[in-house]
Design a protein around this motif. Structure first.
Motif: not given
Length: 673
Positions: A52, A57, A59, A71, A74, A115
């Motif tokens: 991210s 994170r 993904r 969330t 991730e 985040e």
């Protein structure tokens, strides 16, 4: 290296695998500590394009959903590779992008940031990912300092205050909270010693003896890889290393249990490097050998006859075998959900695209100093010095290393909560390192149920099938040989007693499954399946033809498609049996009944993607119908000879014609009933 590089907006190199390319993971020549470090880097690098913006994170490719929020999925993507990275750094290695993880942790615990990971709720998946974070805080030099004062406070709240008063599943999860507190404790952060002690004390109630712990409290019987490499033994050993000075007695006890269990667990890995897939979460792949690296990390004295050369051989051969499994990666080079290829049918409802990186537990060996005998010893094979057949009372297994593969016979185990394909993951009769188990991709007809190493019952003409899931069992010794006996009921008025007998030196490729069946209240069809095997012919990967003795490939009887089951060529007498031979080896099944006859042999063309190891398989199967009120004895011989180094295809069926002997005690038991 045949790969294509791409560029992310930040200029980070990416990996794109195509039709004829191989992952860098498959190209590392494994022998030394530095080569295993290189292997880890090939797993970390493909993740970089998927961070991210603030790095908290990852993904991973794949938009599949899980039972928890996106969330948390991730967070898994970031935290699980941290197992490998933390071990790499703790062992003195360095990784160019390590600061991305440090930044990601700092941003993730910042409750005011864009985040923020979010606070853990009761039974929250975030609790699992606290474990690698706690371990990393405990072992990685400079990680705590690198977080800065605000980051440290955030971690204290997220790991400590955020979880210590929450409910957790009554399973191995409790270890994750232990490590959350331990990571804080090792750095002088705020933690709860009371909670840490209470969790370990409760985890002690899982211990059953002989080195084995259940994955849960009394009343269940579930001893899979969570009992060893995935969680309990692994984390006990890490704890004994990190907290041993403060708790020498507890550390000594954990090490003692590992010494005992090591003599059992060595039976799960064959000469080719394969582990026996058994139970849930086998999609964590090479995490199956993390127990062995943890032995070295915790400075455990190995029990005779094991040596560090044997331990090193188990780990490196296993990693090398996974290097041959080219289909485990996505086109972007990330690990996929599955086993030997991407497979959602075998996945649990907690397997997100980032979940497979629990496999990074295997890299605990990188935290072991290069002067340790784990690294300085020459690789050895344990099999000349350990018994070929061994009963394991606690998990309820009989282990075998005859006939070219490791195999376990199993009775009595069951997952303590609803699990997709649980009857296949725990209730099958036999599990092989060479052939893997099969799960149902659908619930309509035998082709979808894919009853490999299972006995199925249908009371509706073959549309729906019931197999063994829950059973009571005992491990007996009869005439000096181990036998597993289980009792189970596919329907309330159909009663089954099953006897499982391991291979013998005289018939190393055979084992026996004997079923006493009482159909007291209904008529049932039965289907008794062998192992599943690759259903592809060598020249062009089309389905197998009838057996050709010159090509040493094919099936008997003829393999028919799913819609032509009434074709006479597809059936044979059960005493003649059914077999399939492909480049993977040979499997077969034969009836050995002494008196009654009635079963027929055929090949079930299993639905694609039902097997863990091969996407196209067939299952030699014996079928029959038992009338209401009838009692039957099924005496079934299962043949299995896998391909392997030095095994010629001409020898695949060498043991098929002779078959195994039915022991006299069993004949007498059948006469009594």
């Amino acid at each position: 290296m045949s790969t294509t590089n791409t560029q992310t907006p930040e200029g980070t190199p990416g990996l794109l695998l195509g039709h004829s390319t191989r992952h860098p993971f498959s190209l590392v020549s494994l022998s030394s500590r530095s080569s295993v470090q290189d292997l880890l880097v090939t797993l970390l690098d493909p993740l970089l394009p998927f961070f991210s913006p603030l790095k908290s994170r990852i993904r991973c490719p794949g938009a599949t959903a899980v039972r928890f929020d996106q969330t948390a999925s991730e967070i898994e993507g970031l935290a699980r590779p941290l197992w490998g990275l933390a071990c790499f750094l703790a062992g003195g290695g360095d990784y160019t992008h390590k600061h991305w993880w440090i930044q990601g942790i700092r941003e993730g615990v910042n409750e005011k940031g864009k985040e923020f990971w979010g606070w853990a709720r009761d039974n929250d998946q975030r609790m699992v990912e606290m474990c690698p974070l706690g371990f990393a805080l405990a072992v990685v030099p400079g990680l705590w300092e690198g977080l800065g004062e605000e980051g440290q406070k955030g971690v204290e709240r997220w790991l400590g205050e955020g979880v210590n008063e929450k409910n957790m599943p009554n399973t191995n999860w409790l270890w994750f909270r232990v490590f959350a507190n331990l990571g804080l404790k090792k750095n002088g952060g705020k933690f709860s010693q009371e909670r840490l002690d209470a969790d370990i004390e409760h985890l002690e109630s899982f211990y059953r003896g002989d080195g084995w712990s259940n994955d849960g409290p009394g009343g269940i019987h579930q001893m899979d890889y969570y009992s060893s490499s995935f969680a309990i033994h692994f984390l006990q050993l890490l704890y004994s290393k990190l907290a041993g000075e403060d708790e020498p007695e507890r550390a000594a006890e954990f090490k003692k249990r590992a010494q005992i269990a090591a003599l059992d667990l060595v039976h799960y890995y064959d000469k080719e490097g394969r582990a026996i897939p058994f139970g849930r979460s086998v999609g964590y792949r090479f995490a199956m050998v993390s127990f062995w690296g943890a032995l070295a990390y915790a400075d455990v004295e190995l029990p005779a006859p094991l040596t560090w050369g044997m331990v090193k051989g188990i780990v490196l051969r296993h990693l090398r075998w996974w290097q041959t499994q080219d289909n485990i990666f996505s086109p972007a080079g990330t690990l996929t959900i599955g086993y030997s290829y991407p497979n959602m049918y075998m996945a649990e409802n907690y397997n997100s695209p980032g979940s497979p990186y629990w496999a990074c537990l295997a890299f605990i060996c990188l935290a072991v100093p290069e002067t340790h005998p784990f690294w300085t010893s020459e690789e050895e094979d344990p099999w000349p010095t350990i018994p070929a057949i061994k009963p394991l009372p606690q998990p309820g297994h009989i282990m075998s290393n005859l006939g070219g593969h490791c195999m376990l016979l199993s009775s009595g185990q069951a997952c303590s909560y609803p699990m997709k394909g649980t009857h296949a993951k725990y209730g099958a009769f036999a599990y092989s390192s060479a052939f893997g188990y099969s799960v149902p991709p659908g619930l309509f007809t035998l082709e979808q149920y894919a009853l490999a190493s299972q006995l199925g019952f249908s009371d509706d003409g073959g549309e729906y099938w019931k197999t063994r899931r829950l059973s009571t069992s005992r491990l007996a010794t009869i005439e000096g040989n181990p036998v597993l006996v289980s009792e189970w009921t596919p329907f309330p008025d159909v009663l089954v007693t099953t006897y499982l007998l391991p291979p013998t030196e005289a018939a190393p490729n055979w084992h026996l499954r004997v079923h006493h069946i009482r159909a007291e209240g209904r008529e049932v069809m039965t289907a008794d399946g062998s192992f599943a095997i690759l259903n592809e012919r060598t020249p062009d990967d089309r389905y197998l033809d009838p057996y050709d003795s010159e090509k040493c490939e094919g099936t008997f009887p003829k393999l028919i498609g799913n819609y032509d089951l009434n074709t006479p060529e597809a059936w044979a007498p059960a005493k003649k049996g059914a077999f399939a031979v492909s480049r993977a080896g040979a499997v077969g099944i034969r009836a050995l009944e002494i008196e009654k006859e009635g079963r027929e042999a055929t090949l079930v063309n299993a639905d694609p993607n039902s097997n863990l190891m091969e996407s196209r398989t067939t299952i030699p199967t014996l079928q029959h119908t038992i009338k209401k009120g009838e009692t039957w004895w099924y005496v079934t011989g299962i043949y299995a000879k896998p391909a392997g180094e030095g095994v010629k295809k001409e020898s695949f069926l060498d043991g098929w014609e002779k078959g195994p002997e039915v022991p006299e005690w069993l004949k007498q038991e059948m006469e009594k009933k």
